[in-house]
Design a protein around this motif. Sequence first.
Motif, PDB file in Angstrom:
ATOM      1  N   GLY A  13      45.744  99.833  34.373  1.00 48.03           N
ATOM      2  CA  GLY A  13      44.697 100.036  33.383  1.00 48.03           C
ATOM      3  C   GLY A  13      43.461 100.739  33.891  1.00 48.03           C
ATOM      4  N   ARG A  14      43.512 101.309  35.099  1.00 47.50           N
ATOM      5  CA  ARG A  14      42.361 102.046  35.595  1.00 47.50           C
ATOM      6  C   ARG A  14      42.691 103.534  35.573  1.00 47.50           C
ATOM      7  NH1 ARG A  14      43.192  97.820  38.500  1.00 47.50           N
ATOM      8  NH2 ARG A  14      44.451  98.924  40.045  1.00 47.50           N
ATOM      9  N   ASP A  15      41.751 104.321  35.096  1.00 41.28           N
ATOM     10  CA  ASP A  15      41.924 105.767  35.114  1.00 41.28           C
ATOM     11  C   ASP A  15      40.538 106.392  35.030  1.00 41.28           C
ATOM     12  OD1 ASP A  15      43.140 108.185  35.237  1.00 41.28           O
ATOM     13  OD2 ASP A  15      43.821 108.205  33.167  1.00 41.28           O
ATOM     14  N   SER A  16      40.350 107.495  35.738  1.00 39.64           N
ATOM     15  CA  SER A  16      39.040 108.154  35.711  1.00 39.64           C
ATOM     16  C   SER A  16      38.964 109.111  34.538  1.00 39.64           C
ATOM     17  CB  SER A  16      38.799 108.898  37.017  1.00 39.64           C
ATOM     18  OG  SER A  16      39.811 109.852  37.217  1.00 39.64           O
ATOM     19  N   ALA A  17      37.758 109.347  34.085  1.00 39.85           N
ATOM     20  CA  ALA A  17      37.531 110.283  32.979  1.00 39.85           C
ATOM     21  C   ALA A  17      37.775 111.703  33.464  1.00 39.85           C
ATOM     22  CB  ALA A  17      36.109 110.138  32.471  1.00 39.85           C
ATOM     23  N   GLY A  18      38.228 112.572  32.552  1.00 34.22           N
ATOM     24  CA  GLY A  18      38.426 113.972  32.886  1.00 34.22           C
ATOM     25  C   GLY A  18      37.106 114.645  33.218  1.00 34.22           C
ATOM     26  N   GLN A  19      37.155 115.711  34.028  1.00 37.39           N
ATOM     27  CA  GLN A  19      35.914 116.341  34.475  1.00 37.39           C
ATOM     28  C   GLN A  19      35.479 117.502  33.592  1.00 37.39           C
ATOM     29  OE1 GLN A  19      36.577 116.990  38.692  1.00 37.39           O
ATOM     30  NE2 GLN A  19      35.636 115.003  39.076  1.00 37.39           N
ATOM     31  N   ARG A  20      36.204 117.785  32.546  1.00 38.13           N
ATOM     32  CA  ARG A  20      35.831 118.769  31.523  1.00 38.13           C
ATOM     33  C   ARG A  20      35.532 120.144  32.104  1.00 38.13           C
ATOM     34  NH1 ARG A  20      35.073 113.309  30.344  1.00 38.13           N
ATOM     35  NH2 ARG A  20      35.267 112.930  28.126  1.00 38.13           N
ATOM     36  N   ARG A  21      36.456 120.602  32.947  1.00 36.08           N
ATOM     37  CA  ARG A  21      36.317 121.934  33.515  1.00 36.08           C
ATOM     38  C   ARG A  21      36.866 122.976  32.562  1.00 36.08           C
ATOM     39  NH1 ARG A  21      38.056 119.468  38.729  1.00 36.08           N
ATOM     40  NH2 ARG A  21      36.119 119.069  39.834  1.00 36.08           N
ATOM     41  N   GLY A  22      36.538 124.240  32.837  1.00 41.31           N
ATOM     42  CA  GLY A  22      37.073 125.330  32.043  1.00 41.31           C
ATOM     43  C   GLY A  22      35.994 126.271  31.556  1.00 41.31           C
ATOM     44  N   VAL A  23      36.401 127.201  30.717  1.00 42.33           N
ATOM     45  CA  VAL A  23      35.481 128.195  30.163  1.00 42.33           C
ATOM     46  C   VAL A  23      34.713 127.556  29.012  1.00 42.33           C
ATOM     47  CG1 VAL A  23      35.316 130.456  29.058  1.00 42.33           C
ATOM     48  CG2 VAL A  23      37.041 130.057  30.822  1.00 42.33           C
ATOM     49  N   LYS A  24      33.395 127.629  29.081  1.00 40.70           N
ATOM     50  CA  LYS A  24      32.532 127.031  28.056  1.00 40.70           C
ATOM     51  C   LYS A  24      31.999 128.075  27.078  1.00 40.70           C
ATOM     52  CE  LYS A  24      32.984 123.185  30.258  1.00 40.70           C
ATOM     53  NZ  LYS A  24      33.944 122.211  29.773  1.00 40.70           N
ATOM     54  N   ARG A  25      31.814 129.315  27.540  1.00 41.70           N
ATOM     55  CA  ARG A  25      31.370 130.417  26.691  1.00 41.70           C
ATOM     56  C   ARG A  25      32.330 131.574  26.909  1.00 41.70           C
ATOM     57  NH1 ARG A  25      28.866 127.043  24.563  1.00 41.70           N
ATOM     58  NH2 ARG A  25      26.624 126.737  24.504  1.00 41.70           N
ATOM     59  N   PHE A  26      32.898 132.090  25.835  1.00 39.43           N
ATOM     60  CA  PHE A  26      33.940 133.102  25.929  1.00 39.43           C
ATOM     61  C   PHE A  26      33.354 134.507  25.816  1.00 39.43           C
ATOM     62  CE2 PHE A  26      36.000 129.206  24.745  1.00 39.43           C
ATOM     63  CZ  PHE A  26      37.127 129.196  25.559  1.00 39.43           C
ATOM     64  N   GLY A  27      34.171 135.519  26.091  1.00 37.54           N
ATOM     65  CA  GLY A  27      33.750 136.909  26.064  1.00 37.54           C
ATOM     66  C   GLY A  27      33.153 137.291  24.718  1.00 37.54           C
ATOM     67  N   GLY A  28      31.999 137.956  24.741  1.00 36.23           N
ATOM     68  CA  GLY A  28      31.338 138.378  23.522  1.00 36.23           C
ATOM     69  C   GLY A  28      30.331 137.386  22.990  1.00 36.23           C
ATOM     70  N   GLU A  29      30.359 136.151  23.465  1.00 33.74           N
ATOM     71  CA  GLU A  29      29.411 135.149  22.968  1.00 33.74           C
ATOM     72  C   GLU A  29      28.020 135.406  23.519  1.00 33.74           C
ATOM     73  OE1 GLU A  29      30.154 130.924  22.508  1.00 33.74           O
ATOM     74  OE2 GLU A  29      32.245 131.292  23.049  1.00 33.74           O
ATOM     75  N   LEU A  30      27.011 135.063  22.727  1.00 33.23           N
ATOM     76  CA  LEU A  30      25.612 135.193  23.121  1.00 33.23           C
ATOM     77  C   LEU A  30      25.206 133.940  23.889  1.00 33.23           C
ATOM     78  CD1 LEU A  30      23.185 137.109  22.751  1.00 33.23           C
ATOM     79  CD2 LEU A  30      22.524 135.711  20.796  1.00 33.23           C
ATOM     80  N   VAL A  31      24.596 134.131  25.067  1.00 32.28           N
ATOM     81  CA  VAL A  31      24.140 132.995  25.873  1.00 32.28           C
ATOM     82  C   VAL A  31      22.659 133.146  26.190  1.00 32.28           C
ATOM     83  CG1 VAL A  31      26.361 132.457  26.932  1.00 32.28           C
ATOM     84  CG2 VAL A  31      24.878 134.136  28.011  1.00 32.28           C
ATOM     85  N   LYS A  32      22.035 132.017  26.459  1.00 35.36           N
ATOM     86  CA  LYS A  32      20.638 131.977  26.870  1.00 35.36           C
ATOM     87  C   LYS A  32      20.584 131.707  28.374  1.00 35.36           C
ATOM     88  CE  LYS A  32      19.030 130.139  22.468  1.00 35.36           C
ATOM     89  NZ  LYS A  32      18.469 128.979  21.793  1.00 35.36           N
ATOM     90  N   PRO A  33      19.445 131.931  29.019  1.00 33.93           N
ATOM     91  CA  PRO A  33      19.335 131.613  30.447  1.00 33.93           C
ATOM     92  C   PRO A  33      19.615 130.134  30.701  1.00 33.93           C
ATOM     93  CG  PRO A  33      17.479 132.937  29.754  1.00 33.93           C
ATOM     94  CD  PRO A  33      18.239 132.576  28.508  1.00 33.93           C
ATOM     95  N   GLY A  34      20.444 129.858  31.686  1.00 30.90           N
ATOM     96  CA  GLY A  34      20.791 128.473  32.033  1.00 30.90           C
ATOM     97  C   GLY A  34      22.055 127.973  31.377  1.00 30.90           C
ATOM     98  N   ASN A  35      22.577 128.689  30.380  1.00 28.61           N
ATOM     99  CA  ASN A  35      23.825 128.255  29.734  1.00 28.61           C
ATOM    100  C   ASN A  35      24.984 128.322  30.722  1.00 28.61           C
ATOM    101  OD1 ASN A  35      23.371 129.544  26.341  1.00 28.61           O
ATOM    102  ND2 ASN A  35      22.849 127.571  27.208  1.00 28.61           N
ATOM    103  N   ILE A  36      25.777 127.272  30.738  1.00 26.78           N
ATOM    104  CA  ILE A  36      26.964 127.232  31.595  1.00 26.78           C
ATOM    105  C   ILE A  36      28.053 128.071  30.945  1.00 26.78           C
ATOM    106  CG2 ILE A  36      28.789 125.741  32.481  1.00 26.78           C
ATOM    107  CD1 ILE A  36      26.614 123.559  32.761  1.00 26.78           C
ATOM    108  N   ILE A  37      28.647 128.962  31.725  1.00 31.15           N
ATOM    109  CA  ILE A  37      29.719 129.816  31.223  1.00 31.15           C
ATOM    110  C   ILE A  37      31.074 129.249  31.643  1.00 31.15           C
ATOM    111  CG2 ILE A  37      30.685 132.146  31.260  1.00 31.15           C
ATOM    112  CD1 ILE A  37      27.780 133.085  31.931  1.00 31.15           C
ATOM    113  N   ILE A  38      31.209 128.854  32.919  1.00 34.22           N
ATOM    114  CA  ILE A  38      32.481 128.316  33.426  1.00 34.22           C
ATOM    115  C   ILE A  38      32.204 127.158  34.370  1.00 34.22           C
ATOM    116  CG2 ILE A  38      34.562 128.799  34.784  1.00 34.22           C
ATOM    117  CD1 ILE A  38      34.313 131.690  34.059  1.00 34.22           C
TER     118      ILE A  38
END
Length: 86
Positions: A13-38
């Motif tokens: 019954g013990r399991d760690s939470a997922g670390q939620r890795r991956g692409v957060k902002r995809f090609g063409g999306e508008l981002v602000k300074p400090g936004n995590i992309i990957i």
Amino acid sequence: MAHKKGQGSTRNGRDSAGQRRGVKRFGGELVKPGNIIIRQVGTKVHPGRNVKLAKDFTIYSLVEGHVTFEQLDSKRKKVSVYPVIS
């Protein structure tokens, strides 16, 4: 002595939470300074223009603009952010 463990709790019954890795902002999306992309382990994607690589290999934006994924060479990819021209 009992040979079976009674109605007590299990040892599983013990399991760690997922670390939620991956692409957060995809090609063409508008981002602000400090936004995590990957979020990644190691440099699967390398930093390009107007982005930085954090010590945990997170790539984040330094400027406001559009995300672009590009080929660095035959095997490697990079991500850049190009500012919006107004």
